[in-house]
Write a protein that holds these residues in place. Structure first.
Motif, mmCIF file in Angstrom:
data_model
loop_
_atom_site.group_PDB
_atom_site.id
_atom_site.type_symbol
_atom_site.label_atom_id
_atom_site.label_comp_id
_atom_site.label_asym_id
_atom_site.label_seq_id
_atom_site.Cartn_x
_atom_site.Cartn_y
_atom_site.Cartn_z
ATOM 1 N N GLU A 189 -6.454 -6.640 9.982
ATOM 2 C CA GLU A 189 -6.086 -5.762 9.303
ATOM 3 C C GLU A 189 -5.294 -6.243 8.079
ATOM 4 O O GLU A 189 -5.291 -5.601 7.156
ATOM 5 N N VAL A 190 -4.096 -7.283 8.073
ATOM 6 C CA VAL A 190 -3.336 -7.689 7.458
ATOM 7 C C VAL A 190 -4.109 -8.393 6.175
ATOM 8 O O VAL A 190 -3.937 -7.191 4.413
ATOM 9 N N VAL A 203 -6.960 -4.110 0.278
ATOM 10 C CA VAL A 203 -6.793 -2.641 -0.460
ATOM 11 C C VAL A 203 -6.310 -2.350 -1.514
ATOM 12 O O VAL A 203 -6.632 -1.555 -2.795
ATOM 13 N N GLN A 204 -4.755 -3.069 -1.411
ATOM 14 C CA GLN A 204 -3.896 -3.231 -2.487
ATOM 15 C C GLN A 204 -4.364 -3.280 -4.488
ATOM 16 O O GLN A 204 -4.360 -3.182 -5.101
ATOM 17 N N GLU A 205 -5.245 -4.903 -4.056
ATOM 18 C CA GLU A 205 -5.866 -5.103 -4.580
ATOM 19 C C GLU A 205 -7.341 -3.320 -5.519
ATOM 20 O O GLU A 205 -7.040 -4.029 -6.960
ATOM 21 N N MET A 236 -6.764 -6.869 5.363
ATOM 22 C CA MET A 236 -7.555 -5.399 5.076
ATOM 23 C C MET A 236 -6.486 -4.975 3.888
ATOM 24 O O MET A 236 -7.027 -4.639 2.751
ATOM 25 N N GLU A 237 -5.489 -4.836 4.256
ATOM 26 C CA GLU A 237 -3.625 -3.874 2.861
ATOM 27 C C GLU A 237 -4.331 -4.508 2.128
ATOM 28 O O GLU A 237 -4.121 -4.245 0.989
ATOM 29 N N GLN A 238 -4.479 -6.230 2.657
ATOM 30 C CA GLN A 238 -4.614 -7.626 1.117
ATOM 31 C C GLN A 238 -5.803 -6.702 -0.166
ATOM 32 O O GLN A 238 -4.749 -6.741 -1.139
ATOM 33 N N LYS A 267 -13.801 2.523 5.012
ATOM 34 C CA LYS A 267 -12.865 3.059 4.165
ATOM 35 C C LYS A 267 -13.073 4.247 3.013
ATOM 36 O O LYS A 267 -12.304 5.001 2.628
ATOM 37 N N ARG A 305 -7.400 -0.735 -5.454
ATOM 38 C CA ARG A 305 -5.925 -0.165 -6.216
ATOM 39 C C ARG A 305 -6.061 -0.599 -7.214
ATOM 40 O O ARG A 305 -5.898 0.348 -8.411
ATOM 41 N N SER A 318 -15.063 -3.332 6.739
ATOM 42 C CA SER A 318 -14.625 -2.463 6.677
ATOM 43 C C SER A 318 -13.371 -1.929 5.937
ATOM 44 O O SER A 318 -13.036 -0.413 6.012
ATOM 45 N N LEU A 319 -13.598 -2.513 4.938
ATOM 46 C CA LEU A 319 -13.561 -1.610 3.635
ATOM 47 C C LEU A 319 -14.866 -0.780 2.994
ATOM 48 O O LEU A 319 -14.481 0.168 2.775
#
Ligand code: TMP
Length: 221
Positions: A200-201, A207-209, A203-205, A36, A211, A32-33
């Motif tokens: 998806e949760v 993405v935050q890391e 994945m969001e964690q 993205k 960034r 998924s990453l």
């Protein structure tokens, strides 16, 4: 040992490694990453361990083959490290020198968790051998997908296909405690993700890391 100075320049690339017990969803997360990152034109290089090169995939087959049942712990460690040495020199270092983002499904920490803790070879031995493979390279970020082993095993029920999947619950508990110990001792590189959450949760964690370590991705990812 290859002189680290003779390895290609690290460039502005980024090495992100993914760790966790079996069934923790890290392979799905990596896919998924990667999608993205693809979407913003930062197409990553995806590799896995053991394996990731033609030589490494042959080593992987030996390691995971059910016919390798008699393999001793030391042989297992040396083969994991051999595969890593090849992957770093053939793929990871050159990709980093071209400023690419490398997403690596398991890396040196897996040997500490599985062979050091799981097999009981000890962290000192594993670190010493890892040093030969790594030649000074360290991940910029290690995302540890944390899921208690019994939950991971439940998710995997239909996929007990390789020699390591077949290991005892006690073995996987030791691996898990190894990962926990590592993440607690090196919080500059390790970030733990709650792998029991929805994909998806998680994945969001992740993405935050990402960034946080890579400001170029701050507004785009
Ligand atoms: P995978 O199932 O995540 O592809 O990994 C293959 C198996 O190899 C998994 O059971 C973890 C194990 N492993 C080690 O025991 N030591 C290592 O150093 C690595 C990279 C993987």
């Amino acid at each position: 040992m290859t002189d680290p100075e003779s390895l290609p320049n690290r460039g502005k690339g980024l090495l992100i490694t993914f760790e966790g017990p079996e069934g923790s969803g890290k392979t799905t997360l990596i896919r998924s990453l990667a999608q993205k990152l693809d979407g913003i034109g930062a197409t990553p290089v995806l590799v896995r361990e053991p394996g990731g090169t033609a030589i490494g995939e042959q080593i992987r087959n030996i390691l995971l083959d059910l016919a390798s049942e008699g393999m001793c712990a030391e042989t297992e460690l040396l083969l994991m490290v051999a595969s890593r040495a090849q992957l770093i020199r053939e793929t990871i270092r050159p990709a980093l020198a071209e400023d690419k983002i490398v997403l690596c499904d398991r890396f040196a920490d897996a040997s500490v968790a599985y062979q050091g803790f799981g097999r009981g070879l000890g962290t000192g031995t594993v670190h010493a051998l890892n040093a030969i493979a790594l030649g000074g390279l360290q991940p910029d970020l290690t995302l540890l997908c944390l899921l208690p082993p019994h939950l991971g095993r439940m998710r995997l029920k239909t996929r007990i296909t390789d020699r390591l999947d077949r290991e005892t619950v006690e073995f996987h508990e030791r691996v898990f405690s190894g990962y926990l110990a590592m993440s607690e001792s090196d919080d500059s590189r390790f970030r733990t993700l709650d792998a029991s959450a929805a994909p998806e949760v998680v994945m969001e964690q992740a993405v935050q890391e990402l960034r946080k370590v890579e400001h170029r991705l701050l507004y785009t990812l």
